[in-house]
Scaffold this motif. Structure first.
Motif, mmCIF file in Angstrom:
data_model
loop_
_atom_site.group_PDB
_atom_site.id
_atom_site.type_symbol
_atom_site.label_atom_id
_atom_site.label_comp_id
_atom_site.label_asym_id
_atom_site.label_seq_id
_atom_site.Cartn_x
_atom_site.Cartn_y
_atom_site.Cartn_z
ATOM 1 N N VAL A 1 0.841 -1.201 0.000
ATOM 2 C CA VAL A 1 0.000 0.000 0.000
ATOM 3 C C VAL A 1 0.874 1.247 0.000
ATOM 4 O O VAL A 1 0.684 2.168 -0.802
ATOM 5 C CB VAL A 1 -0.938 -0.004 1.221
ATOM 6 N N ILE B 1 1.135 4.200 -2.982
ATOM 7 C CA ILE B 1 0.768 5.579 -2.652
ATOM 8 C C ILE B 1 1.972 6.497 -2.874
ATOM 9 O O ILE B 1 1.840 7.619 -3.345
ATOM 10 C CB ILE B 1 0.273 5.685 -1.200
ATOM 11 N N LEU C 1 -6.285 1.777 -5.553
ATOM 12 C CA LEU C 1 -5.500 0.808 -4.800
ATOM 13 C C LEU C 1 -6.131 -0.578 -4.876
ATOM 14 O O LEU C 1 -5.433 -1.582 -5.022
ATOM 15 C CB LEU C 1 -5.396 1.238 -3.334
ATOM 16 N N LEU D 1 -8.173 -4.063 2.560
ATOM 17 C CA LEU D 1 -7.374 -2.840 2.510
ATOM 18 C C LEU D 1 -7.612 -1.977 3.742
ATOM 19 O O LEU D 1 -6.678 -1.342 4.259
ATOM 20 C CB LEU D 1 -7.715 -2.053 1.243
#
Lengths: 180, 180
Positions: B56, B60, B71, B82
């Motif tokens: 993640v 990002i 995502l 998530l």
DNA sequence: CAAATATGTCAATATGACTGACGTAAATTC
DNA sequence: GAATTTACGTCAGTCATATTGACATATTTG
């Protein structure tokens, strides 16, 4: 052929310094490996098995007569983790255990015909993807890719992988099995 | 440099047919990827994070202003999966969320300085391994490796990766953010 | 015989993923 | 302007894979 992750994402930004080529390879490795394992995952799901079963089955197929301790070294997991997976493979009649010839404490592991059949499907799917990829990679790419992947392996692990089946004990036993 | 898995294991046996080269690459991929992720795992463990957080944080960092929906597409996981990871990253002050400019339902995701610092460590470790590996792979190997890994990606995924940030909506917004 | 070894097992825990259901706020459509 | 859709969040339960720690059993070895 262009490299998607680069061509499509011109504004990418990772911290300050790190070399863009390396970052690109980091992402490519992520997606490549995910889809690579996805091939097998789909097949395994039909049988109610997972990746853990695949790994165990793979190495038993590849190195028949493997002992539990060898598997633990190769897979780098605990025996408790292996136990469940191995038990399920034995219950599912994909793997058989037999006491070692010289040391009856050992459980020598072998794949059954059913296990071999599953492995053929798994290897088939993964080999197809690899063949396609190496085919698209140009002449002589094969060797470069092997060198790259080999060099990516932790030296210690690399040595373990290469020497494991040459260890006096294991090698002796395995040779006995494989060249009867 | 020789290829350990081949040189050390002359008696390997996988089913009947499958090409030994492909099988060799299957094993190399397994060990290479395991050790590759191991670099990051060790660092992440210091912070109490896992691979999920890394992925993640990576995307990002790489694509600032990413939305949650993006995502989910990239990582191919459910929003419930998530959620926990993202929440922990926000609580740990590695990631900040802000309502979208034009669409205030969106949560645009950005990495904080602390997040950038962690990412630098992670990328550093992984890039070091990759540099070493490409360095050992010979001249021009870099391109072959990129082509190989790209070709290993599922065509659909490949397209997704390459076009995702070119989608009208996202591209527009991201350009607005990245080229103010 | 005692100690070391190979393996198995019980129990508790963590991580990362899943499905299904429901809620809320904001944008879009009729 | 009301209804619908979209983006996101959340609660609850489950599963697969892995962990640590402790203990058991059989067998080999000193």
């Amino acid at each position: 052929m262009t490299v998607p992750a680069a061509s499509g994402l011109p504004h990418a930004d990772v911290g300050e310094d790190p070399s863009p080529e390396a970052v690109q390879l980091i992402e490519l490795l992520f997606f490549a490996y995910r889809d690579f394992t996805g091939d097998a995952d789909a097949i395994l799901a039909e049988y109610g098995y997972g990746r853990a079963h695949h790994r165990v089955l793979h190495f038993i197929t590849r190195y028949p007569g493997l002992r539990v301790a060898d598997l633990l070294l190769i897979l780098n997991i605990t025996k408790q983790s292996l136990a469940r997976v191995l038990r399920q493979l034995v219950e599912g009649d994909l793997v058989v255990q037999s006491a070692g010839d010289t040391d009856r404490r050992e459980r020598r592991l072998h794949v059954t015909p059913a296990g071999r059949a599953l492995m053929r499907r798994l290897v088939g799917a993964q080999a197809r993807r690899i063949k396609r990829a190496t085919g698209l990679s140009g002449n002589g790419a094969d060797a470069a890719i092997r060198r790259f992947l080999t060099a990516m392996i932790e030296p210690e692990t690399r040595e373990m992988v290469s020497t494991m089946l040459n260890l006096p004990k294991l090698s002796k036993d395995l040779n006995g099995e494989l060249q009867p």
